[in-house]
Design a protein around this motif. Sequence first.
Motif, PDB file in Angstrom:
ATOM      1  N   TRP A  66       1.106  -1.103   0.006  1.00 16.71           N
ATOM      2  CA  TRP A  66      -0.057   0.223   0.023  1.00 16.71           C
ATOM      3  C   TRP A  66       0.716   1.244  -0.080  1.00 16.71           C
ATOM      4  O   TRP A  66       0.565   2.342  -0.702  1.00 16.71           O
ATOM      5  CB  TRP A  66      -1.035  -0.044   1.227  1.00 16.71           C
ATOM      6  N   THR A  70       0.927   4.178  -3.083  1.00 13.44           N
ATOM      7  CA  THR A  70       0.450   5.655  -2.899  1.00 13.44           C
ATOM      8  C   THR A  70       1.507   6.487  -2.749  1.00 13.44           C
ATOM      9  O   THR A  70       1.484   7.679  -2.281  1.00 13.44           O
ATOM     10  CB  THR A  70      -0.389   5.445  -1.420  1.00 13.44           C
ATOM     11  N   ASP A 260      -9.577   1.461  -2.177  1.00 14.54           N
ATOM     12  CA  ASP A 260      -8.995   2.514  -1.784  1.00 14.54           C
ATOM     13  C   ASP A 260      -9.506   2.567  -0.094  1.00 14.54           C
ATOM     14  O   ASP A 260      -8.557   2.588   0.855  1.00 14.54           O
ATOM     15  CB  ASP A 260      -9.237   3.862  -2.111  1.00 14.54           C
ATOM     16  N   SER A 264      -6.755   1.446   2.973  1.00 17.06           N
ATOM     17  CA  SER A 264      -6.264   2.316   3.763  1.00 17.06           C
ATOM     18  C   SER A 264      -6.826   2.071   5.261  1.00 17.06           C
ATOM     19  O   SER A 264      -5.970   2.323   6.069  1.00 17.06           O
ATOM     20  CB  SER A 264      -7.026   3.865   3.537  1.00 17.06           C
TER      21      SER A 264
END
Length: 528
Positions: A66, A70, A260, A264
């Motif tokens: 992740w 990002t 997402d 997250s």
Amino acid sequence: MLGLELVVVIGVTTLLTKVIARKTGIAQPLLLVGIGILIGLIPLFGKVELAPEVVLFLFLPAILYWESLTTSLREIKSNLRGIILMSTLLVVLTAAVVAVLAHALGLPWGPAWVLGAAIAPTDATAMTSFTHALPRRNVTILRAESLVNDGTALVLWSLAVGFTVGDADVSFGGVTVTFLIAYLGAAAVGALVAWLAIQARKRMRDAITQNIAMLLTPFVAYLLAEFIHASGVLAVVVAGLIISQVGPRIGVAEGRRQSDAFWSFSTFLLNASLFVLVGIELPRSTTELATRDLGMGLVAIVAVTLAIVGVRFAFQFGSVFLIRLLDRRPQQKARRMSSRWRVVSSLSGFRGAVSLAAALAVPATIGSGQPFPERDFIVFVTTGVIVVTLVVQGLILPSVVRWAKLPADESVGHELRLAETSATRAALDELPELARRLGVDPELSERIQGEFEEHLELLDAEDESKEGDDAVERSRQDTELRLALLNCKREEVLRLRDEGEIDDIVLRDVQRRLDVEEVRLTGREPGE
């Protein structure tokens, strides 16, 4: 049963520390570690041990994947030399200094290098938690360093453990081959898994199957890399960076929203759990250390912490001096960063769960069947250094960041307006042809064109003036009114459900659409 109790305790701790952090401004990792230490003092949780396999094979692939998705690949490319130096040379130098210091304190060379390799890498989780408010370029450099240096440190760690156990080739040629396999093999595996994931997602048109493929990607990359004795960490990072560039072209919109939100939220929980478990580990490691070694262990924690901070300071300023001496190109001068930033970077070398997992993964015995020398000492010192860097540097860093007065990163806002302006103009240019091709009613086409032109007017106004502009004020009023109307819609739908006129399934469907619209208006995403 203890597993369920631990899950509940970690969940409650995460919730409470999130609330406290918002109200007090204290970084949540500090609260998580502090409460974790208190939990570790409770006899029921005194035997809880953070399994290294859980960190290395479950937590680490998900978190690093992740982080890779990002981060900014453009910023990584423009700062590649510095990132490579910090994630390789600085790691080796730090491990060497800690090993020399540990040997001076009485450890044999093998265990001393094991300790140095375990403590050498910075932690991506802690780095992100404490430095997220820095300008984009600064955050990217720190994040990229912490994404890559785990691979370097774990290769060093495996060599040191193999040397101590007696089954590793530590000649120059053997070490060189090991590093080449670790890096080149990881890059090849990461690229292969990314290609396979991209091909799979191209052939899957629904959100669920695409996200299952995405979920498998980091674990498959890590597994295949470890199978050929390459770096699983680097394989995950390479796969994540590649997919971050290709993914937006092949995913479906609902899949991206789902992905997402899932990543997250899940990585936030994984990170929080790691901080709590690190705190719990400190009291347990203290009880396992012999009483006569406790004093020496405390001395070692202080000495090693000072050493790794000192090495990072020396490297930050020494490497810059050398680079500026050897490279005087104009583009190099344009990339230069201030001395104050280097102070911030030097104090951002937090250690975390990867270091603890490496220490805990040290085998209990060596080839002869004897206990691994100073294993308990290694675990205790590593845990102590992690806690000290998180707490002390975590408390100091905010003041240092304010002192540094780093220039605000206005490029993000500018690029956001550029993207929205260009996209809106492109849509306006294509609107007449699209309306004709789709047979849209002229009145509807004109209304949509008016909305797009008003949005473009707002974007142009923001570029020309950032305050007091009529268009900006109209936009704010428009957003407030639309949000208020959304609340009215929600209340009415809830009334219909409560009175039995619509079903809960219908309520959830309408509410999901209203929530999407609210996110679009506010710009807030999960976790913010």
